[in-house]
Design a protein around this motif. Structure first.
Motif, PDB file in Angstrom:
ATOM      1  N   MET A   1      44.068  29.418  35.271  1.00  0.00           N
ATOM      2  CA  MET A   1      44.396  30.758  34.787  1.00  0.00           C
ATOM      3  C   MET A   1      44.497  31.711  35.966  1.00  0.00           C
ATOM      4  SD  MET A   1      42.235  31.217  31.242  1.00  0.00           S
ATOM      5  CE  MET A   1      40.629  30.784  31.932  1.00  0.00           C
ATOM      6  N   ILE A   2      45.662  32.320  36.118  1.00  0.00           N
ATOM      7  CA  ILE A   2      45.896  33.296  37.185  1.00  0.00           C
ATOM      8  C   ILE A   2      45.615  34.670  36.603  1.00  0.00           C
ATOM      9  CG2 ILE A   2      47.606  34.202  38.806  1.00  0.00           C
ATOM     10  CD1 ILE A   2      49.155  31.456  38.093  1.00  0.00           C
ATOM     11  N   GLU A   3      44.693  35.405  37.229  1.00  0.00           N
ATOM     12  CA  GLU A   3      44.215  36.672  36.669  1.00  0.00           C
ATOM     13  C   GLU A   3      44.421  37.810  37.670  1.00  0.00           C
ATOM     14  OE1 GLU A   3      40.814  34.250  34.155  1.00  0.00           O
ATOM     15  OE2 GLU A   3      40.628  34.660  36.294  1.00  0.00           O
ATOM     16  N   PRO A   4      45.651  38.301  37.765  1.00  0.00           N
ATOM     17  CA  PRO A   4      45.944  39.349  38.746  1.00  0.00           C
ATOM     18  C   PRO A   4      45.512  40.722  38.266  1.00  0.00           C
ATOM     19  CG  PRO A   4      47.926  38.823  37.540  1.00  0.00           C
ATOM     20  CD  PRO A   4      46.864  37.880  37.046  1.00  0.00           C
ATOM     21  N   GLY A   5      45.275  41.584  39.245  1.00  0.00           N
ATOM     22  CA  GLY A   5      45.155  42.996  38.941  1.00  0.00           C
ATOM     23  C   GLY A   5      46.551  43.585  38.834  1.00  0.00           C
ATOM     24  N   PHE A   6      46.665  44.875  39.037  1.00  0.00           N
ATOM     25  CA  PHE A   6      47.970  45.531  38.909  1.00  0.00           C
ATOM     26  C   PHE A   6      48.844  45.181  40.109  1.00  0.00           C
ATOM     27  CE2 PHE A   6      45.216  48.268  36.308  1.00  0.00           C
ATOM     28  CZ  PHE A   6      45.921  48.197  35.113  1.00  0.00           C
ATOM     29  N   MET A   7      50.042  44.734  39.814  1.00  0.00           N
ATOM     30  CA  MET A   7      51.006  44.357  40.841  1.00  0.00           C
ATOM     31  C   MET A   7      52.262  45.216  40.697  1.00  0.00           C
ATOM     32  SD  MET A   7      49.835  41.816  42.737  1.00  0.00           S
ATOM     33  CE  MET A   7      48.153  41.161  42.660  1.00  0.00           C
TER      34      MET A   7
ATOM     35  N   PRO B   1      42.399  43.047  44.877  1.00  0.00           N
ATOM     36  CA  PRO B   1      41.024  43.576  44.924  1.00  0.00           C
ATOM     37  C   PRO B   1      40.567  44.151  43.594  1.00  0.00           C
ATOM     38  CG  PRO B   1      42.549  44.975  46.173  1.00  0.00           C
ATOM     39  CD  PRO B   1      43.288  43.720  45.851  1.00  0.00           C
ATOM     40  N   ASP B   2      41.484  44.722  42.786  1.00  0.00           N
ATOM     41  CA  ASP B   2      41.057  45.261  41.501  1.00  0.00           C
ATOM     42  C   ASP B   2      40.692  44.142  40.529  1.00  0.00           C
ATOM     43  OD1 ASP B   2      43.742  44.566  41.518  1.00  0.00           O
ATOM     44  OD2 ASP B   2      44.402  46.206  40.240  1.00  0.00           O
ATOM     45  N   ALA B   3      41.260  42.953  40.732  1.00  0.00           N
ATOM     46  CA  ALA B   3      40.859  41.812  39.910  1.00  0.00           C
ATOM     47  C   ALA B   3      39.416  41.422  40.206  1.00  0.00           C
ATOM     48  CB  ALA B   3      41.789  40.623  40.157  1.00  0.00           C
ATOM     49  N   ILE B   4      39.052  41.447  41.475  1.00  0.00           N
ATOM     50  CA  ILE B   4      37.665  41.140  41.852  1.00  0.00           C
ATOM     51  C   ILE B   4      36.722  42.188  41.266  1.00  0.00           C
ATOM     52  CG2 ILE B   4      36.057  40.930  43.783  1.00  0.00           C
ATOM     53  CD1 ILE B   4      37.926  38.547  43.450  1.00  0.00           C
ATOM     54  N   GLU B   5      37.125  43.447  41.327  1.00  0.00           N
ATOM     55  CA  GLU B   5      36.299  44.510  40.735  1.00  0.00           C
ATOM     56  C   GLU B   5      36.127  44.286  39.235  1.00  0.00           C
ATOM     57  OE1 GLU B   5      38.036  48.271  41.667  1.00  0.00           O
ATOM     58  OE2 GLU B   5      37.901  47.981  43.836  1.00  0.00           O
ATOM     59  N   GLY B   6      37.205  43.872  38.567  1.00  0.00           N
ATOM     60  CA  GLY B   6      37.116  43.592  37.141  1.00  0.00           C
ATOM     61  C   GLY B   6      36.177  42.443  36.851  1.00  0.00           C
ATOM     62  N   TYR B   7      36.251  41.390  37.642  1.00  0.00           N
ATOM     63  CA  TYR B   7      35.337  40.257  37.513  1.00  0.00           C
ATOM     64  C   TYR B   7      33.891  40.731  37.613  1.00  0.00           C
ATOM     65  CZ  TYR B   7      38.353  36.060  38.049  1.00  0.00           C
ATOM     66  OH  TYR B   7      39.235  35.030  37.878  1.00  0.00           O
ATOM     67  N   ARG B   8      33.597  41.448  38.704  1.00  0.00           N
ATOM     68  CA  ARG B   8      32.210  41.844  38.956  1.00  0.00           C
ATOM     69  C   ARG B   8      31.688  42.787  37.877  1.00  0.00           C
ATOM     70  NH1 ARG B   8      30.998  39.367  43.410  1.00  0.00           N
ATOM     71  NH2 ARG B   8      32.436  39.206  45.188  1.00  0.00           N
TER      72      ARG B   8
END
Length: 263
Positions: free
Chosen positions: A164-170, A232-239
């Motif tokens: 599953m690819i989980e990108p932030g805003f692109m 980086p916003d994907a990592i923030e969402g994860y955390r």
């Protein structure tokens, strides 16, 4: 992704609801390297025909990039139901259609020796949610839930992997072609307005070229991760999601464990 696959010497079966949009690719590559197919993912019969054509042309498919998607910018209360249902038809049911036929094809056509890899495009919003993107986030949560369950159902001997690819805003065209609805008066000046402003291309820092190059590199690994964040916003969402769930588990563990039969 289509251009990246072709530039790396692979064969690409490029599907689109609008094949002429990809027609300029054909003369750029040797004959037989790219096959353009019309595909509306909301029609399961279209999906079946696309895989059958791929089988007849090349014999097998090693990797499926399940990527069709649309978006709506609106608060939950202000999203028209018919519009939300159309979004789910593409983002969830369309994704599910491709997923089911992919697994069948990998198992029954490729066979266990070849297996296959399914790259499932979801979203950081399918992990964390996002104001004014409620139905989009809900559709991606649905894809995440279906995919995590599917992975548990797959037999190891089928040699099928899913990522599953989980990108932030692109900064992609989805930012400008997405349907947008003005907020109801009660929501004026709320967090949804910040989302609408933030979806302007010049405000989005995510580079889709770099992201897809990273996805391509990871997809070559012998063992795929189930989750692949991008941006980086994907990592923030994860955390943020991890912290929220960890706190709930810590706060309510004792109470939750009482909900069992005493015998």
């Amino acid at each position: 992704m289509t251009e990246l696959v072709l530039d790396n010497g692979d064969i690409c079966i490029a599907t689109s609801i609008d094949p002429p949009a990809l027609a300029d690719l054909v003369p750029k590559y040797p004959k037989g390297r790219v096959l353009l197919l019309e595909l509306d993912v909301t029609k399961f019969e279209d999906v079946v025909v696309a895989f059958k054509t791929a089988q007849q042309t090349y014999g097998y498919v090693d990797v499926v990039f399940n990527n069709a998607g649309v978006a709506i910018a609106a608060e939950v209360e202000g999203t028209p139901e018919d519009t939300a249902r159309k979004l789910f038809d593409v983002n969830f049911w369309g994704s599910a259609n491709v997923t089911k036929e992919t697994i069948r094809f990998f198992r029954e056509v490729n066979g266990s020796e070849r297996g296959g890899k399914l790259l499932q495009m979801t979203s950081m919003t399918g992990i964390a949610g996002w104001p004014a993107l409620g139905y989009y986030a809900a559709s991606k949560h649905a894809v995440e839930g279906l995919t995590r369950t599917l992975v548990q159902e797959l037999k190891p001997e089928w040699n099928i992997q899913v990522m599953m690819i989980e990108p932030g805003f692109m900064r992609t065209p989805i930012l400008t072609v997405s349907e947008r609805f003005d907020p109801l008066p009660a929501y004026a000046g709320g967090v949804g307005d910040r989302t609408r402003l933030g979806l302007q291309p010049q405000q989005v820092t995510g580079d889709p070229q770099k992201a897809i190059e990273s996805v391509y590199i990871v997809s070559q690994n012998d063992k795929l991760p189930l989750h692949l964040p991008m941006g980086p916003d994907a990592i923030e969402g994860y955390r943020s999601a991890i912290e929220e769930l960890t706190k709930a588990a810590d706060d309510w563990e004792a109470l939750a464990k009482q909900a069992v039969f005493n015998d």
